[in-house]
Design a protein around this motif. Structure first.
Motif, PDB file in Angstrom:
ATOM      1  N   MET A 245     -15.124 -13.254  -3.000  1.00  0.00           N
ATOM      2  CA  MET A 245     -14.165 -12.377  -2.322  1.00  0.00           C
ATOM      3  C   MET A 245     -14.506 -12.086  -0.869  1.00  0.00           C
ATOM      4  O   MET A 245     -13.840 -11.276  -0.232  1.00  0.00           O
ATOM      5  CB  MET A 245     -13.988 -11.055  -3.070  1.00  0.00           C
ATOM      6  N   VAL A 246     -15.522 -12.713  -0.301  1.00  0.00           N
ATOM      7  CA  VAL A 246     -15.893 -12.446   1.089  1.00  0.00           C
ATOM      8  C   VAL A 246     -15.881 -13.741   1.886  1.00  0.00           C
ATOM      9  O   VAL A 246     -16.347 -14.774   1.418  1.00  0.00           O
ATOM     10  CB  VAL A 246     -17.293 -11.803   1.179  1.00  0.00           C
ATOM     11  N   SER A 247     -15.316 -13.688   3.070  1.00  0.00           N
ATOM     12  CA  SER A 247     -15.361 -14.828   3.985  1.00  0.00           C
ATOM     13  C   SER A 247     -15.735 -14.319   5.367  1.00  0.00           C
ATOM     14  O   SER A 247     -15.403 -13.204   5.740  1.00  0.00           O
ATOM     15  CB  SER A 247     -14.003 -15.534   4.039  1.00  0.00           C
ATOM     16  N   ASN A 305      -7.795  -7.971  -2.966  1.00  0.00           N
ATOM     17  CA  ASN A 305      -6.867  -8.802  -3.721  1.00  0.00           C
ATOM     18  C   ASN A 305      -6.175  -9.724  -2.718  1.00  0.00           C
ATOM     19  O   ASN A 305      -6.631  -9.847  -1.580  1.00  0.00           O
ATOM     20  CB  ASN A 305      -5.853  -7.941  -4.494  1.00  0.00           C
ATOM     21  N   GLU A 306      -5.066 -10.360  -3.135  1.00  0.00           N
ATOM     22  CA  GLU A 306      -4.397 -11.312  -2.254  1.00  0.00           C
ATOM     23  C   GLU A 306      -3.526 -10.648  -1.194  1.00  0.00           C
ATOM     24  O   GLU A 306      -2.913 -11.339  -0.383  1.00  0.00           O
ATOM     25  CB  GLU A 306      -3.548 -12.275  -3.088  1.00  0.00           C
ATOM     26  N   SER A 307      -3.471  -9.338  -1.169  1.00  0.00           N
ATOM     27  CA  SER A 307      -2.620  -8.640  -0.199  1.00  0.00           C
ATOM     28  C   SER A 307      -3.371  -7.685   0.715  1.00  0.00           C
ATOM     29  O   SER A 307      -2.816  -7.243   1.721  1.00  0.00           O
ATOM     30  CB  SER A 307      -1.526  -7.848  -0.931  1.00  0.00           C
ATOM     31  N   LEU A 308      -4.612  -7.350   0.393  1.00  0.00           N
ATOM     32  CA  LEU A 308      -5.327  -6.339   1.170  1.00  0.00           C
ATOM     33  C   LEU A 308      -6.785  -6.727   1.334  1.00  0.00           C
ATOM     34  O   LEU A 308      -7.434  -7.180   0.393  1.00  0.00           O
ATOM     35  CB  LEU A 308      -5.240  -4.981   0.468  1.00  0.00           C
ATOM     36  N   SER A 309      -7.296  -6.540   2.549  1.00  0.00           N
ATOM     37  CA  SER A 309      -8.703  -6.837   2.825  1.00  0.00           C
ATOM     38  C   SER A 309      -9.273  -5.813   3.791  1.00  0.00           C
ATOM     39  O   SER A 309      -8.534  -5.160   4.540  1.00  0.00           O
ATOM     40  CB  SER A 309      -8.857  -8.243   3.411  1.00  0.00           C
ATOM     41  N   LEU A 310     -10.578  -5.694   3.775  1.00  0.00           N
ATOM     42  CA  LEU A 310     -11.323  -4.845   4.704  1.00  0.00           C
ATOM     43  C   LEU A 310     -12.100  -5.766   5.630  1.00  0.00           C
ATOM     44  O   LEU A 310     -12.776  -6.694   5.179  1.00  0.00           O
ATOM     45  CB  LEU A 310     -12.275  -3.930   3.935  1.00  0.00           C
ATOM     46  N   THR A 311     -12.000  -5.545   6.933  1.00  0.00           N
ATOM     47  CA  THR A 311     -12.581  -6.479   7.895  1.00  0.00           C
ATOM     48  C   THR A 311     -13.421  -5.758   8.936  1.00  0.00           C
ATOM     49  O   THR A 311     -13.202  -4.579   9.230  1.00  0.00           O
ATOM     50  CB  THR A 311     -11.476  -7.286   8.604  1.00  0.00           C
ATOM     51  N   SER A 312     -14.410  -6.463   9.481  1.00  0.00           N
ATOM     52  CA  SER A 312     -15.196  -5.952  10.605  1.00  0.00           C
ATOM     53  C   SER A 312     -15.555  -7.120  11.505  1.00  0.00           C
ATOM     54  O   SER A 312     -15.654  -8.263  11.060  1.00  0.00           O
ATOM     55  CB  SER A 312     -16.477  -5.258  10.122  1.00  0.00           C
ATOM     56  N   ASN A 313     -15.743  -6.832  12.802  1.00  0.00           N
ATOM     57  CA  ASN A 313     -16.104  -7.914  13.713  1.00  0.00           C
ATOM     58  C   ASN A 313     -16.871  -7.398  14.921  1.00  0.00           C
ATOM     59  O   ASN A 313     -16.917  -6.193  15.187  1.00  0.00           O
ATOM     60  CB  ASN A 313     -14.863  -8.700  14.158  1.00  0.00           C
ATOM     61  N   ASN A 356      -6.539  -5.276   6.746  1.00  0.00           N
ATOM     62  CA  ASN A 356      -5.548  -6.327   6.931  1.00  0.00           C
ATOM     63  C   ASN A 356      -4.606  -6.349   5.748  1.00  0.00           C
ATOM     64  O   ASN A 356      -5.050  -6.292   4.588  1.00  0.00           O
ATOM     65  CB  ASN A 356      -6.225  -7.694   7.054  1.00  0.00           C
ATOM     66  N   PHE A 357      -3.302  -6.430   6.028  1.00  0.00           N
ATOM     67  CA  PHE A 357      -2.282  -6.517   4.983  1.00  0.00           C
ATOM     68  C   PHE A 357      -1.633  -7.898   5.054  1.00  0.00           C
ATOM     69  O   PHE A 357      -1.083  -8.272   6.097  1.00  0.00           O
ATOM     70  CB  PHE A 357      -1.218  -5.423   5.180  1.00  0.00           C
ATOM     71  N   TYR A 358      -1.700  -8.657   3.975  1.00  0.00           N
ATOM     72  CA  TYR A 358      -1.162 -10.022   3.942  1.00  0.00           C
ATOM     73  C   TYR A 358       0.207 -10.031   3.246  1.00  0.00           C
ATOM     74  O   TYR A 358       0.401  -9.375   2.230  1.00  0.00           O
ATOM     75  CB  TYR A 358      -2.124 -10.950   3.204  1.00  0.00           C
ATOM     76  N   PHE A 359       1.139 -10.804   3.806  1.00  0.00           N
ATOM     77  CA  PHE A 359       2.480 -10.893   3.232  1.00  0.00           C
ATOM     78  C   PHE A 359       3.098 -12.245   3.536  1.00  0.00           C
ATOM     79  O   PHE A 359       2.587 -13.007   4.333  1.00  0.00           O
ATOM     80  CB  PHE A 359       3.376  -9.755   3.730  1.00  0.00           C
TER      81      PHE A 359
END
Length: 359
Positions: A245-247, A305-313, A356-359
């Protein structure tokens, strides 16, 4: 939750190996390992991709075991009863063997049942399925630490007419950035970032002298600065670097900041100053606060899941600005003109954390 937060920091996003103990040799070299055996003459350990090694105790400077602390130091010997350490290691070895047996059995049952079960989205496939099936995403990035330069005009208040001077200052603040992305291929996305900030400052300065003569002097200075920032870029995901679940991803972008400035300076208590001032202060400040910029960085994304992620950079940003200031003072006796050309470049670092919200 603690392990999730750690995963989100790109510096820590390397493959983690469960070697909780530390063995230090007399030459100073350290090994992250799992101590599997210990005695008065030697130490047995597993390290680096499950390699097994035996080290004589005379070559060991220090041994640290998870939950027991430092149990051996060269010159002092064992600081904890050796039999107690042996019991702890033996119990831990048994637990490890039982876990390996369970994992092998679960893997066997999963493989044998694949033909009879419907296909489901596993943790290791969420990243791939999201990037392949969801073309669009919208993210909100919170930037808790922002280091950059802003520019303004200050005035010498000691006597009229005041002399204008350009100044710069480092701005430490928190920002919100929005990012819209579109997936051209499964691992590559084109991004558009937008951010907005606003600053309003008003400074009033007065001096009053009373006595044999009366002398009143004052100034009123206002600055209204609004900034909109746009960045076009790309983001590339490395799916195989970290699974489950992490990339992690690399990013690059090129953009422009647009500033809208209103600057006003007024000298108070002067009934007939006898002069007028003409300048391009607003346009000058807009130029200095509207840099072109280029950034490179990398980050990590945890997919719930396939619609929501938590990101940092983390991003390293290079920017450059320039501006020309024209100033003219016209009186009954003379005309004073000033011309100033200012240019600057900066390298700054930005850290961000968001959704991030994926759609």
């Amino acid at each position: 939750m603690k392990s999730l937060i750690l995963l989100l920091f790109p510096i820590l996003l390397l493959a983690q190996i469960p070697y909780p103990d530390t063995l230090t040799l007399t030459n100073g070299k350290k090994y992250s390992c799992l101590i599997t055996g210990i005695s008065t003459s030697k130490v047995e350990m597993t390290y680096a991709n499950n390699k097994n090694e035996t080290v004589i105790l005379k070559a060991v400077d220090q041994i640290t075991i998870e939950g027991q602390g430092t149990v051996y130091k060269s010159g002092n010997g064992y600081t904890t009863d050796l039999q107690q350490i042996e019991v702890v290691i033996e119990e831990r070895n048994k637990e490890r063997e039982e876990e390996l047996i369970i994992e092998e059995e679960l893997a066997r049952l999963t493989t044998s049942g694949n033909n009879d079960q419907t296909e489901t989205t596993t943790n290791s496939l969420i990243v791939k399925k999201t990037l392949e099936n969801k073309n669009w995403s919208f993210g909100i990035l919170y930037v808790p630490y922002y280091s950059g330069m802003k520019y303004g005009i200050t005035y010498n208040n000691y006597y009229p007419p005041s002399t204008p001077e350009t100044y710069s200052y480092a701005d430490f603040e928190t920002n919100l950035e929005g990012q819209l992305s579109y997936g051209t291929v499964s691992n590559l996305r084109v991004t558009l970032d937008a951010a907005y900030s606003s600053t309003f400052a008003e400074t009033r300065y007065e001096t009053h002298v009373s006595g044999n003569f009366i002398d009143d002097y004052g100034t009123l200075r206002t600055l209204d600065l609004k900034i909109i920032d746009f960045t076009m870029g790309v983001k590339y995901y490395f799916n195989d670097v970290i699974t489950n679940m992490v990339s992690i991803y690399a990013l690059a972008g090129f953009g422009k900041q647009f500033a809208f400035a209103k600057s006003n300076y007024e000298e108070l208590f002067i009934p007939e100053p006898g002069y007028t001032i003409q300048d391009n202060a607003g346009e000058y400040l807009e130029d200095l606060n509207s840099p072109w910029h280029f950034n490179l960085g990398f980050g990590a994304e945890y997919f719930f899941n396939e619609s929501l992620s938590l990101t940092s950079n983390i991003r390293i940003l290079y920017s450059a600005v320039s501006g020309e200031y024209d100033y003219k003072l016209i009186s009954d006796f003379e005309t004073l003109t000033r011309y100033e050309e200012y240019s600057s470049s900066d390298v700054i670092t930005r850290f961000g954390l968001g959704l991030n919200f994926y759609f």
